[in-house]
Design a protein around this motif. Structure first.
Motif, PDB file in Angstrom:
ATOM      1  N   VAL A  67     -38.269  56.013  58.120  1.00 45.97           N
ATOM      2  CA  VAL A  67     -38.629  57.422  57.996  1.00 45.97           C
ATOM      3  C   VAL A  67     -37.829  58.025  56.853  1.00 45.97           C
ATOM      4  CG1 VAL A  67     -38.840  59.639  59.168  1.00 45.97           C
ATOM      5  CG2 VAL A  67     -38.983  57.525  60.505  1.00 45.97           C
ATOM      6  N   ASP A  68     -38.519  58.399  55.788  1.00 47.53           N
ATOM      7  CA  ASP A  68     -37.862  59.024  54.630  1.00 47.53           C
ATOM      8  C   ASP A  68     -36.665  58.205  54.141  1.00 47.53           C
ATOM      9  OD1 ASP A  68     -39.674  61.133  54.774  1.00 47.53           O
ATOM     10  OD2 ASP A  68     -38.405  62.259  56.159  1.00 47.53           O
ATOM     11  N   GLY A  69     -36.842  56.903  54.069  1.00 45.39           N
ATOM     12  CA  GLY A  69     -35.794  56.025  53.565  1.00 45.39           C
ATOM     13  C   GLY A  69     -34.780  55.578  54.592  1.00 45.39           C
ATOM     14  N   LYS A  70     -34.822  56.147  55.794  1.00 45.98           N
ATOM     15  CA  LYS A  70     -33.897  55.756  56.855  1.00 45.98           C
ATOM     16  C   LYS A  70     -34.590  54.802  57.824  1.00 45.98           C
ATOM     17  CE  LYS A  70     -31.294  60.105  56.709  1.00 45.98           C
ATOM     18  NZ  LYS A  70     -30.831  61.274  57.499  1.00 45.98           N
ATOM     19  N   VAL A  71     -33.830  53.842  58.337  1.00 49.08           N
ATOM     20  CA  VAL A  71     -34.384  52.810  59.204  1.00 49.08           C
ATOM     21  C   VAL A  71     -33.860  52.985  60.628  1.00 49.08           C
ATOM     22  CG1 VAL A  71     -34.337  50.325  59.695  1.00 49.08           C
ATOM     23  CG2 VAL A  71     -34.776  51.129  57.369  1.00 49.08           C
ATOM     24  N   TYR A  72     -34.763  52.861  61.603  1.00 47.55           N
ATOM     25  CA  TYR A  72     -34.410  52.971  63.017  1.00 47.55           C
ATOM     26  C   TYR A  72     -34.929  51.742  63.750  1.00 47.55           C
ATOM     27  CZ  TYR A  72     -33.804  57.851  61.625  1.00 47.55           C
ATOM     28  OH  TYR A  72     -33.412  59.001  60.980  1.00 47.55           O
ATOM     29  N   GLY A 100     -32.646  49.738  76.246  1.00 47.92           N
ATOM     30  CA  GLY A 100     -32.502  51.062  75.650  1.00 47.92           C
ATOM     31  C   GLY A 100     -31.853  51.070  74.282  1.00 47.92           C
ATOM     32  N   ALA A 101     -31.806  49.925  73.606  1.00 45.88           N
ATOM     33  CA  ALA A 101     -31.196  49.875  72.272  1.00 45.88           C
ATOM     34  C   ALA A 101     -31.927  50.807  71.315  1.00 45.88           C
ATOM     35  CB  ALA A 101     -31.227  48.452  71.732  1.00 45.88           C
ATOM     36  N   LEU A 102     -31.171  51.675  70.629  1.00 44.20           N
ATOM     37  CA  LEU A 102     -31.714  52.622  69.665  1.00 44.20           C
ATOM     38  C   LEU A 102     -30.671  52.780  68.556  1.00 44.20           C
ATOM     39  CD1 LEU A 102     -33.801  54.655  68.708  1.00 44.20           C
ATOM     40  CD2 LEU A 102     -32.838  56.331  70.281  1.00 44.20           C
ATOM     41  N   LEU A 103     -30.977  52.235  67.380  1.00 43.62           N
ATOM     42  CA  LEU A 103     -30.014  52.169  66.282  1.00 43.62           C
ATOM     43  C   LEU A 103     -30.580  52.812  65.027  1.00 43.62           C
ATOM     44  CD1 LEU A 103     -29.041  48.386  66.635  1.00 43.62           C
ATOM     45  CD2 LEU A 103     -27.957  50.338  67.779  1.00 43.62           C
ATOM     46  N   LYS A 163     -29.781  52.972  60.568  1.00 46.97           N
ATOM     47  CA  LYS A 163     -29.058  52.387  59.450  1.00 46.97           C
ATOM     48  C   LYS A 163     -28.187  53.449  58.815  1.00 46.97           C
ATOM     49  CE  LYS A 163     -28.133  49.323  56.187  1.00 46.97           C
ATOM     50  NZ  LYS A 163     -27.293  50.157  55.323  1.00 46.97           N
ATOM     51  N   ALA A 164     -26.886  53.172  58.752  1.00 46.20           N
ATOM     52  CA  ALA A 164     -25.925  54.065  58.102  1.00 46.20           C
ATOM     53  C   ALA A 164     -25.325  53.336  56.901  1.00 46.20           C
ATOM     54  CB  ALA A 164     -24.837  54.462  59.094  1.00 46.20           C
ATOM     55  N   ALA A 165     -24.445  54.026  56.182  1.00 49.25           N
ATOM     56  CA  ALA A 165     -23.860  53.435  54.980  1.00 49.25           C
ATOM     57  C   ALA A 165     -23.087  52.159  55.285  1.00 49.25           C
ATOM     58  CB  ALA A 165     -22.951  54.456  54.307  1.00 49.25           C
ATOM     59  N   SER A 166     -22.433  52.117  56.434  1.00 52.05           N
ATOM     60  CA  SER A 166     -21.604  50.963  56.776  1.00 52.05           C
ATOM     61  C   SER A 166     -22.339  49.908  57.603  1.00 52.05           C
ATOM     62  CB  SER A 166     -20.381  51.436  57.572  1.00 52.05           C
ATOM     63  OG  SER A 166     -20.788  52.129  58.747  1.00 52.05           O
ATOM     64  N   GLY A 167     -23.638  50.132  57.857  1.00 52.40           N
ATOM     65  CA  GLY A 167     -24.405  49.206  58.682  1.00 52.40           C
ATOM     66  C   GLY A 167     -25.168  49.964  59.754  1.00 52.40           C
ATOM     67  N   PHE A 168     -25.627  49.257  60.761  1.00 52.25           N
ATOM     68  CA  PHE A 168     -26.383  49.907  61.838  1.00 52.25           C
ATOM     69  C   PHE A 168     -25.433  50.453  62.898  1.00 52.25           C
ATOM     70  CE2 PHE A 168     -29.688  47.373  59.889  1.00 52.25           C
ATOM     71  CZ  PHE A 168     -30.807  48.200  59.993  1.00 52.25           C
ATOM     72  N   GLU A 169     -25.783  51.623  63.441  1.00 56.77           N
ATOM     73  CA  GLU A 169     -24.981  52.256  64.473  1.00 56.77           C
ATOM     74  C   GLU A 169     -25.896  52.898  65.506  1.00 56.77           C
ATOM     75  OE1 GLU A 169     -22.768  55.050  62.149  1.00 56.77           O
ATOM     76  OE2 GLU A 169     -24.336  56.587  62.259  1.00 56.77           O
ATOM     77  N   ALA A 170     -25.324  53.236  66.672  1.00 53.85           N
ATOM     78  CA  ALA A 170     -26.109  53.842  67.748  1.00 53.85           C
ATOM     79  C   ALA A 170     -26.678  55.185  67.295  1.00 53.85           C
ATOM     80  CB  ALA A 170     -25.241  54.021  68.980  1.00 53.85           C
ATOM     81  N   PHE A 171     -27.899  55.471  67.735  1.00 54.59           N
ATOM     82  CA  PHE A 171     -28.558  56.725  67.427  1.00 54.59           C
ATOM     83  C   PHE A 171     -29.097  57.304  68.729  1.00 54.59           C
ATOM     84  CE2 PHE A 171     -32.425  59.144  66.253  1.00 54.59           C
ATOM     85  CZ  PHE A 171     -31.854  60.076  65.390  1.00 54.59           C
ATOM     86  N   SER A 172     -28.684  58.494  69.083  1.00 53.63           N
ATOM     87  CA  SER A 172     -29.061  59.135  70.334  1.00 53.63           C
ATOM     88  C   SER A 172     -28.431  58.387  71.503  1.00 53.63           C
ATOM     89  CB  SER A 172     -30.584  59.197  70.486  1.00 53.63           C
ATOM     90  OG  SER A 172     -30.951  59.880  71.658  1.00 53.63           O
ATOM     91  N   GLU A 223     -31.300  65.649  65.299  1.00 55.98           N
ATOM     92  CA  GLU A 223     -30.173  65.731  66.209  1.00 55.98           C
ATOM     93  C   GLU A 223     -29.817  64.392  66.835  1.00 55.98           C
ATOM     94  OE1 GLU A 223     -31.176  68.569  69.135  1.00 55.98           O
ATOM     95  OE2 GLU A 223     -31.369  70.232  67.718  1.00 55.98           O
ATOM     96  N   GLY A 224     -30.777  63.451  66.834  1.00 50.62           N
ATOM     97  CA  GLY A 224     -30.564  62.199  67.544  1.00 50.62           C
ATOM     98  C   GLY A 224     -30.458  62.427  69.031  1.00 50.62           C
TER      99      GLY A 224
END
Length: 359
Positions: A297-302, A308-311, A313-322, A354-355
């Motif tokens: 979505v707009d260059g961001k990856v989820y 219930g895994a929901l991640l 993509k951040a600058a340092s790698g993948f992290e939890a989202f919501s 908001e995640g």
């Protein structure tokens, strides 16, 4: 007193009953269900501004208000549906167990049965027989002929079993050309917007008949088939020819997504990133859950997956989202400012800014 059937007769009776159940699923329309957005759903896609999701017992639901209210579509089968794809806002396709292939021309409100597993089996047998005939009429590689004869024996055996093999994914890469894949190397394609389909699975480099789980078409025009046991096939010419890629992970793959790089995800949180053409390296995810789907979505990856895994993509790698739930997500798409995920708990809406999960 009830008489006990001999073991052999009991086995035959059970097999006949299984056959009747399969026939029922292919002949009975999906039953109307309550709690549409809380039933088991396996895939979701967007048809214009309409959300369309598919799942258990032939259920297809759609929403025209960003997932607030849902309606049930008219579906002529009651078999489990595994994937849905819309190339444009009107023309949609869905696949599922018993080799079912469905089509919609009205953005997913009504569906027609195009193929079932029995017809799919016959397409497979005829395609392999034709290839054997063509090879036998000229100088041929005996190993190639032997492989085709083995595949024909397997296809005939499966045909005798009935409509048993599931289709697992479908994707159109343009308005005319589409592909569907499934268990044991099932692979069919169309070049005329679905008016006709033909089987070409025997032409792909998959000698062990491994399952094909997912299709992905990259921005560079590469068509990928994701499979089990580390299988990843790629075509640079829209499916005319294929190559098998060498990867550092030998488990099953279920999802691919393109953001800053091309990412490939599968069992137990195993994920790969393509660092250059033909070179893949493993990356670490903060979970060991199987990743089932992903969206950009707009260059961001989820990413979404089991448990219930929901991640993101951040600058340092993948992290939890919501926040993370306990039940699994099977697929995800996006509409406006929301992620729309489906799975064991039906539909889940997550606000992107908001995640935070929308209750």
């Amino acid at each position: 007193m009830l008489k006990r059937l001999p073991t052999a007769l009991l086995s035959i009776a059970l097999l006949l009953n299984i056959g009747l159940v399969k026939a029922d699923r292919l002949q009975l329309s999906a039953l109307e269900q309550g709690g549409l957005d809380s039933s088991l759903l396996l895939d979701i896609d967007v048809a214009g501004q309409r959300l369309v999701a598919v799942g258990e017992q032939g259920v297809i639901i759609f929403s025209d208000d960003e997932g607030e209210k849902w309606q049930q579509a008219k579906v002529p089968v009651s078999t489990m549906l595994t994937a849905v794809n819309f190339f444009n806002h009107a023309a949609g396709w869905a696949v599922g167990h018993d080799g079912v292939l469905l089509s919609s021309k009205d953005s997913g409100a009504q569906w027609q049965l195009i193929l079932n597993g029995n017809q799919l089996n016959q397409l497979r047998v005829k395609a392999i027989e034709k290839s054997i005939s063509e090879i036998s009429a000229q100088e041929y590689d005996p190993v190639e002929l032997e492989n085709l004869e083995y595949q024909l024996d397997d296809a005939l055996f499966v045909a005798d079993e009935g409509a048993s093999s599931p289709l697992l994914d479908i994707a159109f890469i343009d308005s005319q050309k589409g592909f569907a894949v499934g268990a044991y190397g099932l692979f069919i394609q169309t070049e005329d917007a679905g008016a006709s389909w033909h089987y070409t699975g025997h032409k792909l480099p998959n000698p062990e008949g491994l399952h094909f789980n997912r299709l992905f078409y990259s921005k560079q025009g590469e068509l990928f088939v994701l499979g089990e046991a580390g299988l990843l096939l790629k075509s640079n010419d829209k499916g005319l020819s294929w190559e098998s890629l060498s990867l550092p992970y030998q488990g099953s793959f279920f999802s691919m997504v393109e953001g800053d790089e091309l990412y490939l995800m599968g069992l137990r949180g195993n994920a790969l990133k393509r660092v250059e053409s033909g070179v893949w390296e493993q990356i670490e995810l903060p979970v060991k859950s199987t990743i089932n789907d992903a969206v950009e979505v707009d260059g961001k990856v989820y990413l979404v997956g089991q448990g219930g895994a929901l991640l993101q993509k951040a600058a340092s790698g993948f992290e939890a989202f919501s926040k993370r739930g306990l039940l699994s997500y099977s697929a995800v798409t996006h509409l406006e400012n929301k992620l729309i995920a489906v799975g064991e708990v039906g539909v889940t809406k997550i606000a992107l800014e908001e995640g935070a999960e929308n209750e």
